[in-house]
Design a protein around this motif. Sequence first.
Motif, mmCIF file in Angstrom:
data_model
loop_
_atom_site.group_PDB
_atom_site.id
_atom_site.type_symbol
_atom_site.label_atom_id
_atom_site.label_comp_id
_atom_site.label_asym_id
_atom_site.label_seq_id
_atom_site.Cartn_x
_atom_site.Cartn_y
_atom_site.Cartn_z
ATOM 1 N N ASP A 96 0.775 14.821 3.348
ATOM 2 C CA ASP A 96 0.897 14.098 4.620
ATOM 3 C C ASP A 96 -0.490 13.760 5.136
ATOM 4 O O ASP A 96 -1.396 14.608 5.110
ATOM 5 C CB ASP A 96 1.625 14.954 5.653
ATOM 6 N N CYS A 97 -0.644 12.560 5.638
ATOM 7 C CA CYS A 97 -1.949 12.106 6.133
ATOM 8 C C CYS A 97 -1.772 11.508 7.532
ATOM 9 O O CYS A 97 -0.946 10.600 7.728
ATOM 10 C CB CYS A 97 -2.518 11.057 5.180
ATOM 11 N N GLN A 98 -2.531 12.041 8.494
ATOM 12 C CA GLN A 98 -2.440 11.568 9.875
ATOM 13 C C GLN A 98 -3.833 11.217 10.394
ATOM 14 O O GLN A 98 -4.814 11.898 10.087
ATOM 15 C CB GLN A 98 -1.817 12.649 10.758
ATOM 16 N N PHE A 99 -3.906 10.169 11.204
ATOM 17 C CA PHE A 99 -5.177 9.679 11.727
ATOM 18 C C PHE A 99 -5.177 9.685 13.249
ATOM 19 O O PHE A 99 -4.150 9.395 13.877
ATOM 20 C CB PHE A 99 -5.442 8.247 11.239
ATOM 21 N N ALA A 100 -6.331 10.004 13.832
ATOM 22 C CA ALA A 100 -6.468 10.000 15.297
ATOM 23 C C ALA A 100 -6.850 8.606 15.776
ATOM 24 O O ALA A 100 -7.800 8.416 16.527
ATOM 25 C CB ALA A 100 -7.530 11.021 15.712
ATOM 26 N N SER A 101 -6.097 7.623 15.319
ATOM 27 C CA SER A 101 -6.353 6.230 15.703
ATOM 28 C C SER A 101 -5.085 5.419 15.483
ATOM 29 O O SER A 101 -4.394 5.596 14.466
ATOM 30 C CB SER A 101 -7.493 5.644 14.869
ATOM 31 N N PHE A 107 0.883 8.298 6.978
ATOM 32 C CA PHE A 107 1.825 8.130 5.857
ATOM 33 C C PHE A 107 2.015 9.468 5.147
ATOM 34 O O PHE A 107 1.250 10.423 5.352
ATOM 35 C CB PHE A 107 1.322 7.074 4.872
ATOM 36 N N SER A 108 3.040 9.531 4.311
ATOM 37 C CA SER A 108 3.279 10.714 3.492
ATOM 38 C C SER A 108 3.640 10.268 2.079
ATOM 39 O O SER A 108 4.219 9.192 1.874
ATOM 40 C CB SER A 108 4.394 11.585 4.071
ATOM 41 N N VAL A 109 3.262 11.102 1.111
ATOM 42 C CA VAL A 109 3.555 10.828 -0.304
ATOM 43 C C VAL A 109 4.264 12.055 -0.872
ATOM 44 O O VAL A 109 3.788 13.183 -0.717
ATOM 45 C CB VAL A 109 2.259 10.567 -1.106
ATOM 46 N N PHE A 112 9.265 12.923 -6.185
ATOM 47 C CA PHE A 112 10.703 13.203 -6.252
ATOM 48 C C PHE A 112 11.256 12.608 -7.544
ATOM 49 O O PHE A 112 11.174 11.398 -7.770
ATOM 50 C CB PHE A 112 11.426 12.594 -5.050
ATOM 51 N N GLU A 113 11.769 13.490 -8.385
ATOM 52 C CA GLU A 113 12.353 13.086 -9.670
ATOM 53 C C GLU A 113 11.398 12.190 -10.465
ATOM 54 O O GLU A 113 11.787 11.156 -11.014
ATOM 55 C CB GLU A 113 13.698 12.392 -9.452
ATOM 56 N N GLY A 114 10.117 12.598 -10.493
ATOM 57 C CA GLY A 114 9.131 11.897 -11.310
ATOM 58 C C GLY A 114 8.648 10.582 -10.744
ATOM 59 O O GLY A 114 8.009 9.797 -11.463
ATOM 60 N N GLN A 115 8.927 10.317 -9.466
ATOM 61 C CA GLN A 115 8.511 9.059 -8.849
ATOM 62 C C GLN A 115 7.813 9.323 -7.517
ATOM 63 O O GLN A 115 8.075 10.334 -6.854
ATOM 64 C CB GLN A 115 9.725 8.147 -8.602
ATOM 65 N N PHE A 116 6.906 8.403 -7.154
ATOM 66 C CA PHE A 116 6.259 8.483 -5.847
ATOM 67 C C PHE A 116 7.223 7.993 -4.774
ATOM 68 O O PHE A 116 7.739 6.869 -4.859
ATOM 69 C CB PHE A 116 5.003 7.602 -5.809
ATOM 70 N N GLN A 117 7.466 8.825 -3.759
ATOM 71 C CA GLN A 117 8.261 8.430 -2.596
ATOM 72 C C GLN A 117 7.295 8.355 -1.409
ATOM 73 O O GLN A 117 6.671 9.352 -1.052
ATOM 74 C CB GLN A 117 9.365 9.451 -2.325
ATOM 75 N N LEU A 118 7.204 7.188 -0.776
ATOM 76 C CA LEU A 118 6.232 6.978 0.298
ATOM 77 C C LEU A 118 6.950 6.657 1.603
ATOM 78 O O LEU A 118 7.954 5.931 1.608
ATOM 79 C CB LEU A 118 5.273 5.827 -0.043
ATOM 80 N N LYS A 119 6.416 7.203 2.700
ATOM 81 C CA LYS A 119 7.011 6.954 4.012
ATOM 82 C C LYS A 119 5.930 6.696 5.050
ATOM 83 O O LYS A 119 4.845 7.269 4.999
ATOM 84 C CB LYS A 119 7.854 8.150 4.465
#
Length: 521
Positions: A96-101, A107-109, A112-119
């Motif tokens: 998880d990556c959060q910015f003070a701006s 975003f989060s990476v 899951f089941e061998g694949q990148f899931q991004l949100k």
Amino acid sequence: MAMVEEAQFWQAIGILIKNYHALNKKIFEVVITRVEKLEDGRPSESTEDELSKALKEDPNNRTCTSIKIGFKLLPKKLLNNILGTGTVDFVERRYDCQFASDDIEDFSVHLFEGQFQLKSKQNPNWLEFVLKPKLFSWSQSKQDESKVKSLGLVNVEKYNDLYKELKQKHSQRLLEYWKTAQESTDPLKFIYEDLAIAAYLIVLWSQTQSEPKAFADLGCGNGLLVHVLNAEGYKGYGYDIRKRKLWSLYPADTQQSLIEKPVEPNSFRLDFPDVDWLIGNHSDELSPWLPVLAGRLNIKYFLLPCCPYELSGAKFHRRNTKISAYQDFFLYVSQVSQECGFEVLHDRLKIPSTKRLALLGIKRNNTKTIKDLEYFVHEELAKYKSGESEIKLREKEEIVRNCTQVDKSIIDALVIKIFQQLLDSHEDKWSGRLPMREIAQSLTKEELSGIKTECGGIKTLLRNKHEVFEFCGGDIIGIRTPKPTAPAIQSRLTTKKRSCFFKLHHPLGCPLKDDECSFIH
């Protein structure tokens, strides 16, 4: 997209943590400020090296469950840095990556089941078309541990702040110098490159307590680096075999510091006894000589080598064909530096140039004597049958080799012949296409010999006549279809000076109206 293993996932995350700037062109660099590991339920302060080690561990033997990372994003233009927090969760296989701006999206990476899931809350296109492909590429890449880290010898934050300050202070005035001198070189490349080198040197000197009493830039060219360092309070001089147009536009103190004088390695003497640093900034033939000259004078040096040359001034003879010519030459100059007694430091600069690897000699090994240095130079020259008195570097008068010195009637006849040959290939009514080799084979020895000595020959001729010919990929040459020039652009260009080639020579004439074409109808 192929399946991603857990080890590959964490490799990609490790690269992402330190290289967010590769995803956002507004960011110059990432600086990690804090690392906290959670191991056996207990938090503990850790280091950047420990973070890298944890990400590379075998997932089945890992004892650390999570890592929290504090970092700063250093913007290229904004004054204030942007703080951020990253959380590595080894159990959930998540970052998880959060910015003070509000200007940069959290975003989060997740694997899951061998694949990148991004949100993220916004901008799904950035996740899908920028971040995801980059993560997959990083997960599949082979990591080269020997690669020189960018700006590894300086404090990156101090460097970035100073570079922004120098751009703000100097860039506009330097652009005006360029326009006044009517220099043909790209001002943005040269100005920003030399401002970056100046910032690097100033930070390096302050960090290593090695600020020069005075420096000498050998092969200083347009003198831009000398001018900027002088303006920042660093005394120094520039030597070059030819005076440049820009020299006369600098302030009087810089003009006095720029010396028109050849640097012949075995006879060159500095005019100023207080010089204790030599600089070689893309100094071409002088590059391999910088460590030698610094060794003879027992002073420090900074070298950013460019075009590869031997000590003799001849083109560089490859030593290792398994690596690139530039890497091969860089290793050779490193060897020269070691033979001159220096403890060689390497760094990779962030400048608008493909030749950005730097060598520095700040400390010398006392076991290497001047006699050892001279013996090495003598032996190196002897390998290529160059006696010490025969060293040939650059002439004062630069020979122009771009087909502009060939008789105009010869050029015109060749252009017409090649143009007719392309027309006769009958690809369509307007433009034929042919391989360069076929065009060259159709020309006589006399025709080719007239331009062969002009550094590029037939290829240079075709490039110079870009209003007639175009390179169509690979080895294919075609006839360029004229395009109308917008009035706003036309007003800034030199137009209507020459007759339209197509109006005169193409069987269909020029497809443009008189007011659309840049040439006389």
